[in-house]
Design a protein around this motif. Structure first.
Motif, mmCIF file in Angstrom:
data_model
loop_
_atom_site.group_PDB
_atom_site.id
_atom_site.type_symbol
_atom_site.label_atom_id
_atom_site.label_comp_id
_atom_site.label_asym_id
_atom_site.label_seq_id
_atom_site.Cartn_x
_atom_site.Cartn_y
_atom_site.Cartn_z
ATOM 1 N N ILE A 141 0.829 -1.197 0.000
ATOM 2 C CA ILE A 141 0.000 0.000 0.000
ATOM 3 C C ILE A 141 0.865 1.249 0.000
ATOM 4 O O ILE A 141 1.954 1.280 0.594
ATOM 5 N N GLU A 142 0.381 2.273 -0.664
ATOM 6 C CA GLU A 142 1.072 3.563 -0.719
ATOM 7 C C GLU A 142 0.194 4.602 -0.044
ATOM 8 O O GLU A 142 -1.014 4.685 -0.316
ATOM 9 N N PHE A 143 0.793 5.393 0.852
ATOM 10 C CA PHE A 143 0.042 6.393 1.597
ATOM 11 C C PHE A 143 0.404 7.794 1.101
ATOM 12 O O PHE A 143 1.587 8.095 0.863
ATOM 13 N N PRO A 144 -0.587 8.681 0.988
ATOM 14 C CA PRO A 144 -0.300 10.068 0.590
ATOM 15 C C PRO A 144 0.040 10.930 1.796
ATOM 16 O O PRO A 144 -0.021 10.474 2.944
ATOM 17 N N ALA A 145 0.356 12.178 1.550
ATOM 18 C CA ALA A 145 0.551 13.141 2.627
ATOM 19 C C ALA A 145 -0.816 13.597 3.127
ATOM 20 O O ALA A 145 -1.858 13.221 2.591
ATOM 21 N N GLY A 146 -0.827 14.418 4.169
ATOM 22 C CA GLY A 146 -2.070 14.951 4.702
ATOM 23 C C GLY A 146 -2.761 13.993 5.643
ATOM 24 O O GLY A 146 -2.144 13.136 6.269
ATOM 25 N N LEU A 147 -4.091 14.131 5.732
ATOM 26 C CA LEU A 147 -4.889 13.327 6.660
ATOM 27 C C LEU A 147 -5.355 12.049 5.970
ATOM 28 O O LEU A 147 -6.035 12.091 4.946
ATOM 29 N N VAL A 148 -4.985 10.903 6.538
ATOM 30 C CA VAL A 148 -5.354 9.591 6.023
ATOM 31 C C VAL A 148 -6.326 8.949 7.006
ATOM 32 O O VAL A 148 -5.994 8.766 8.181
ATOM 33 N N ILE A 149 -7.513 8.615 6.514
ATOM 34 C CA ILE A 149 -8.536 8.003 7.352
ATOM 35 C C ILE A 149 -8.499 6.488 7.186
ATOM 36 O O ILE A 149 -8.401 5.972 6.063
ATOM 37 N N ILE A 150 -8.591 5.759 8.299
ATOM 38 C CA ILE A 150 -8.658 4.300 8.271
ATOM 39 C C ILE A 150 -9.882 3.874 9.072
ATOM 40 O O ILE A 150 -10.011 4.218 10.252
ATOM 41 N N THR A 151 -10.790 3.158 8.422
ATOM 42 C CA THR A 151 -12.003 2.696 9.086
ATOM 43 C C THR A 151 -12.165 1.198 8.861
ATOM 44 O O THR A 151 -11.422 0.575 8.109
ATOM 45 N N GLY A 152 -13.167 0.636 9.490
ATOM 46 C CA GLY A 152 -13.460 -0.788 9.360
ATOM 47 C C GLY A 152 -14.277 -1.245 10.546
ATOM 48 O O GLY A 152 -14.256 -0.613 11.620
ATOM 49 N N VAL A 187 -1.032 12.624 8.907
ATOM 50 C CA VAL A 187 -1.791 12.169 10.062
ATOM 51 C C VAL A 187 -2.673 10.995 9.636
ATOM 52 O O VAL A 187 -3.390 11.089 8.636
ATOM 53 N N PHE A 188 -2.585 9.888 10.403
ATOM 54 C CA PHE A 188 -3.471 8.744 10.212
ATOM 55 C C PHE A 188 -4.497 8.768 11.337
ATOM 56 O O PHE A 188 -4.128 8.862 12.517
ATOM 57 N N ALA A 189 -5.770 8.674 10.972
ATOM 58 C CA ALA A 189 -6.827 8.656 11.983
ATOM 59 C C ALA A 189 -7.631 7.376 11.835
ATOM 60 O O ALA A 189 -8.345 7.198 10.845
ATOM 61 N N ILE A 190 -7.481 6.466 12.808
ATOM 62 C CA ILE A 190 -8.301 5.256 12.862
ATOM 63 C C ILE A 190 -9.545 5.624 13.657
ATOM 64 O O ILE A 190 -9.449 6.004 14.834
ATOM 65 N N THR A 191 -10.714 5.572 13.031
ATOM 66 C CA THR A 191 -11.904 6.130 13.667
ATOM 67 C C THR A 191 -13.148 5.309 13.368
ATOM 68 O O THR A 191 -13.211 4.576 12.370
ATOM 69 N N HIS A 192 -14.149 5.446 14.245
ATOM 70 C CA HIS A 192 -15.473 4.877 14.018
ATOM 71 C C HIS A 192 -16.497 5.982 13.781
ATOM 72 O O HIS A 192 -17.687 5.697 13.618
ATOM 73 N N LEU A 193 -16.058 7.244 13.793
ATOM 74 C CA LEU A 193 -16.978 8.362 13.676
ATOM 75 C C LEU A 193 -17.016 8.891 12.247
ATOM 76 O O LEU A 193 -15.977 9.285 11.698
ATOM 77 N N SER A 202 -10.753 -4.648 6.134
ATOM 78 C CA SER A 202 -11.825 -5.635 6.121
ATOM 79 C C SER A 202 -11.268 -7.023 6.390
ATOM 80 O O SER A 202 -10.087 -7.285 6.169
ATOM 81 N N LYS A 203 -12.139 -7.893 6.852
ATOM 82 C CA LYS A 203 -11.741 -9.278 7.122
ATOM 83 C C LYS A 203 -12.696 -10.208 6.397
ATOM 84 O O LYS A 203 -13.911 -10.033 6.458
ATOM 85 N N MET A 253 -20.518 4.783 0.571
ATOM 86 C CA MET A 253 -21.159 3.647 1.210
ATOM 87 C C MET A 253 -20.530 3.327 2.566
ATOM 88 O O MET A 253 -21.227 2.928 3.510
ATOM 89 N N GLU A 254 -19.202 3.500 2.690
ATOM 90 C CA GLU A 254 -18.555 3.248 3.976
ATOM 91 C C GLU A 254 -18.981 4.284 5.013
ATOM 92 O O GLU A 254 -19.245 3.950 6.171
ATOM 93 N N ILE A 255 -19.099 5.553 4.589
ATOM 94 C CA ILE A 255 -19.570 6.588 5.517
ATOM 95 C C ILE A 255 -21.008 6.287 5.929
ATOM 96 O O ILE A 255 -21.390 6.430 7.104
ATOM 97 N N ALA A 256 -21.822 5.854 4.981
ATOM 98 C CA ALA A 256 -23.217 5.515 5.277
ATOM 99 C C ALA A 256 -23.289 4.351 6.260
ATOM 100 O O ALA A 256 -24.143 4.326 7.161
ATOM 101 N N ARG A 257 -22.431 3.346 6.060
ATOM 102 C CA ARG A 257 -22.396 2.225 7.008
ATOM 103 C C ARG A 257 -22.067 2.697 8.404
ATOM 104 O O ARG A 257 -22.634 2.228 9.406
ATOM 105 N N MET A 258 -21.099 3.630 8.509
ATOM 106 C CA MET A 258 -20.713 4.158 9.807
ATOM 107 C C MET A 258 -21.861 4.934 10.455
ATOM 108 O O MET A 258 -21.980 4.984 11.679
#
Length: 555
Positions: free
Chosen positions: A18-29, A486-492, A506-507, A529-534
């Motif tokens: 995986i390649e990550f960009p600069a700035g704010l990176v969101i990680i959800t699941g 910045v990486f933000a692992i969030t449920h919000l 995902s698993k 769709m991921e935001i809607a799921r959240m």
């Protein structure tokens, strides 16, 4: 910043590139999808401990590798110290863990220790895990935050070194004083034993000589009698017959008469002459031995008395020979006369202790001065930032008090807080979980500006908040992403829509029951769709989709 990440056979992650960009990176699941597994893989690269349970079930080893781009970083100085290739700030870190539990680490393809990775971590990435929110109530953590704000790392390192040196010297002084007391307690006993060994005037090999002399003296009469008998046989009196020498001389003469007719006789005559001369020498030595034998009961008594003394010393000191007795004497001499050396060493160490104590006190005073000066500034910044997160009446302060000396000086720091505007009290005694999350985020936002950290990971720092507060926390995290990765692992969802890049963990479960974790970058409708799921849970409604699009449009 973290540019790329590759993971092979790490727990449930089979293969990940995986390649990550600069700035704010969101990680959800979803919960249990494996976000913490991904975080664990990154932690390995930062020097975390490893064990064989991290290796995937069907593999013999796991590999985690990352590329960090650090064009300007104080890490370059550490690379120079460790003789590592800086490579223009392009730093590749790789960790390999085998099924046997053996772990190897590499930086730019050079093998390094786990300890060095841990040292490098503070220059590569800061991971804020969920339990760290509680750490903000720790006095030690609060002191560390204040020191980062004050720019104290170098001064702290010097203070810690002075404290360690002072503790080491004091420990050595205590040890020498205890040794001196021990020596004094048994000095009288050691002096008596040393006197016995000194008076014995020990000499290596003496006992063997004495034993040989004792045998000679004890059998002097028999020795003399035998030597006289040999003398009489080799050279008897005239009335007792001819001597061996005269007989051999006659044999030599007779062989000489016939040597003209029998050449071999001349050779035999020469051999007889040699024998005659050798016997003459033997007779001289026999007579010499006889004159050297002392037949004295007094000498025998003195010899046996000396032997008895040495035997008694060997038994008393549990030694096998004179060499061990001499060594025992030298040890006792060192203990008896070592008090003076100990006094000199203690005096020298006490002078060193005074110098280190003065240096440590000076460093502690400088640290206290810096902390006292800048603590109000940090408190004001945190208070202002916290009030933007729907705690308009919040009061934040920093108390600085004296504490027991330690590696970080003689200050104790307490963060004070009140959400209602009343007199602030210790943060650990008054803040709720949601309030702690907001305060911690503000502290991280302030620290990010001073720690020169290229990347930061927030692991659900928004736990305990929702609604408009979550939206404002997302905005604050997003503003941090303007200056760093910045990486933000969030449920919000309010936080998730802020990122410039969004990744979904995902698993999946294969037909044979094997679980695998994957991470994919979302874009377009997939992200909606991921935001809607959240927003709505597993059953995504049209209203949730519309709400997700509205949130993303607003972001």
């Amino acid at each position: 910043m973290l540019k790329t990440l590759q993971v092979r056979n790490y727990v449930l992650i089979d293969s990940l590139d995986i390649e990550f960009p600069a700035g704010l990176v969101i990680i959800t699941g979803q919960t249990g999808a494996g976000k913490s597994i991904l975080l664990g893989a990154i932690s390995l690269l930062l020097g975390a401990k490893a064990d064989s349970s991290m290796v995937g079930e069907s593999a013999e080893n796991c590999v985690v590798e990352a590329l960090f781009e650090l064009p300007a970083s104080p890490l370059q100085e550490l690379f120079s110290e460790e003789d590592l290739d800086w490579n223009g700030g392009s730093v590749t870190v790789r960790r390999v863990l085998s099924r046997s539990g053996r772990s190897r680490a590499f930086v730019n393809d050079e093998p390094v220790s786990q300890a060095l990775l841990a040292r490098m971590s503070s220059y590569l990435m800061d991971i804020h895990s969920q339990h760290q929110t509680l750490m903000v109530t720790s006095g030690q953590h609060q002191l560390s935050l204040l020191d980062h704000f004050c720019g104290n790392p170098d001064l702290l390192a010097r203070c810690s070194a002075a404290y360690s040196g002072l503790a080491s010297v004091r420990k050595e002084i205590r040890g020498l004083r205890e040794e001196k007391e021990s020596l004094a307690a048994q000095r009288e006993y050691d002096e008596a034993r040393l006197a016995q060994l000194t008076a014995a005037a020990l000499r290596e090999g003496e006992l063997e000589e004495l034993e040989s002399r004792q045998k000679t003296l004890a059998n002097a009469e028999q020795i003399k009698s035998s030597l006289l008998s040999v003398d009489a046989l080799m050279e008897p009196q005239e009335d007792e017959g001819r001597s061996l020498a005269s007989l051999l001389k006659e044999c030599e003469r007779q062989l000489g008469h016939i040597s003209a007719y029998l050449p071999e006789a001349r050779t035999l005559a020469g051999r007889i002459e040699s024998a005659r001369l050798e016997l003459s020498d033997v007779l001289d030595e026999v007579r010499g031995l006889g004159t050297g034998i002392e037949d004295s009961s007094e000498s025998l008594a003195r010899t046996e008395e000396r032997m008895s003394l040495l035997y008694e010393l060997l038994r008393r000191f549990n030694c096998r020979n004179e060499v061990e007795l001499i060594a025992q004497r030298d040890v006792l001499s060192g203990r008896v006369h070592g008090g003076e050396d100990l006094d000199e060493r203690i005096s020298a160490l006490e002078r060193k202790e005074a110098d280190l104590s003065s240096e440590y006190a000076s460093l502690c005073a400088e640290l206290h001065q810096r902390r006292s000066k800048r603590a109000p500034e940090l408190a004001a910044e945190i208070q202002e930032m916290v009030r933007t997160l729907e705690m308009e009446r919040a009061v934040f302060g920093i108390s600085l008090e004296s504490s027991a000396p330690g590696p970080a000086g003689t200050d104790a720091v307490t963060f004070l807080f009140s959400a209602s505007g009343s007199k602030p009290v210790a943060l650990a005694n008054c803040a709720s979980g949601g309030e702690l999350s907001r305060i911690m985020l503000c502290l991280k936002a302030v620290m990010a500006r001073y720690a020169n950290m290229p990347s930061m990971i927030f692991d659900e720092i928004d736990t305990g908040v929702s609604g408009s507060v979550a939206d404002k926390m997302g905005a604050l995290i997003c503003s941090m992403g303007e200056h760093m990765q910045v990486f933000a692992i969030t449920h919000l969802p309010q936080v998730a829509v802020k990122g410039s890049a969004h990744f979904l963990v995902s698993k999946t479960i294969s037909p044979d029951g094997i679980a695998k974790t994957a991470i994919d970058r979302l874009a377009g409708d997939d992200r909606v769709m991921e935001i809607a799921r959240m927003l709505s849970g597993s059953a995504v409604s049209e209203a949730a989709i519309a709400n997700a699009r509205a949130l993303m449009g607003k972001a």
